[in-house]
Motif scaffolding. Structure first.
Motif, short mmCIF file in Angstrom:
data_model
loop_
_atom_site.label_atom_id
_atom_site.label_comp_id
_atom_site.label_asym_id
_atom_site.label_seq_id
_atom_site.Cartn_x
_atom_site.Cartn_y
_atom_site.Cartn_z
N ASP A 12 61.05 5.35 -108.53
CA ASP A 12 60.34 4.45 -107.62
C ASP A 12 59.29 5.26 -106.87
O ASP A 12 59.62 6.07 -106.01
CB ASP A 12 61.31 3.79 -106.65
CG ASP A 12 60.66 2.65 -105.87
OD1 ASP A 12 59.42 2.53 -105.89
OD2 ASP A 12 61.41 1.88 -105.25
N ARG A 38 54.87 1.71 -111.03
CA ARG A 38 55.92 1.76 -110.01
C ARG A 38 56.89 2.91 -110.25
O ARG A 38 57.50 3.41 -109.32
CB ARG A 38 56.66 0.42 -110.01
CG ARG A 38 57.70 0.27 -108.95
CD ARG A 38 57.08 0.11 -107.56
NE ARG A 38 58.09 0.18 -106.54
CZ ARG A 38 58.79 -0.84 -106.09
NH1 ARG A 38 58.56 -2.05 -106.54
NH2 ARG A 38 59.72 -0.66 -105.18
N THR A 92 55.82 -0.55 -114.77
CA THR A 92 55.34 -1.37 -113.66
C THR A 92 56.46 -1.84 -112.75
O THR A 92 56.20 -2.54 -111.78
CB THR A 92 54.56 -2.59 -114.20
OG1 THR A 92 55.42 -3.33 -115.06
CG2 THR A 92 53.31 -2.16 -114.93
N GLN A 93 57.68 -1.46 -113.05
CA GLN A 93 58.80 -1.82 -112.19
C GLN A 93 59.59 -0.57 -111.81
O GLN A 93 59.59 0.42 -112.54
CB GLN A 93 59.72 -2.83 -112.87
CG GLN A 93 60.43 -2.27 -114.09
CD GLN A 93 61.18 -3.34 -114.85
OE1 GLN A 93 60.60 -4.38 -115.16
NE2 GLN A 93 62.43 -3.08 -115.15
N ALA A 153 62.89 1.59 -114.01
CA ALA A 153 62.67 1.01 -115.33
C ALA A 153 63.62 1.58 -116.38
O ALA A 153 63.99 0.89 -117.31
CB ALA A 153 61.23 1.22 -115.77
#
Length: 154
Positions: free
Chosen positions: A15, A37, A59-60, A63
């Protein structure tokens, strides 16, 4: 977990919003502006030869789970072998047909297979990589392996 290529351990930033203490402020700002992200870097090494790094971006947050990290690291290892094999194949393609003592290479390959628990193609790449990294002829490396002067399992 955060580590560097020099340690041989993946750098995992699940993160980027929690990565405020990282010294890569420009990278963090750029990544976040592109929707990244989380980021993961897996060193590609064969023995002591650093081949490169596989970088993954998501993007998260979070992941990759623990199993995903293991799989990605294993794939980076396979990619390192293949890249190095390709490079060494190009370097050695003109030298090999002239008379490498194939019996020695074959025997040394079998020993490296046993030492590292890897297939023969990968064992041969390890031998070739070691020869390249040390500036030693492949037959000389094979003889040293057979004499047990070189043991990759140690």
């Amino acid at each position: 977990m955060l580590a560097g290529e020099a340690t041989g351990i993946p750098a995992l930033i699940p993160d980027l919003k929690d990565g405020g203490d990282l010294s890569w402020s420009d990278l963090l700002a750029s990544a976040q502006s592109h929707g990244v992200r989380s980021t993961y870097a897996f060193p590609m090494t064969v023995g002591t030869v650093d081949v490169g790094v596989v970088d993954l971006f998501a993007t998260q947050a979070d992941a990759l789970g623990p199993r995903d990290v293991e799989d990605a690291w294993a794939m980076a290892d396979v990619a390192a072998l293949r890249v190095l094999d390709h490079l060494l194949g190009n370097l050695n393609s003109s030298a090999e047909p002239g008379g490498l003592p194939k019996r020695l290479i074959h025997q040394a390959t079998g020993m490296v297979m046993a030492q590292l628990g890897i297939p023969s193609d990968d064992a041969l790449v390890v031998i070739r990589a070691h020869a390249f990294a040390t500036g030693t002829a492949i037959p000389d490396i094979a003889e040293a392996i057979i004499r047990r002067d070189i043991d990759f399992s140690a």
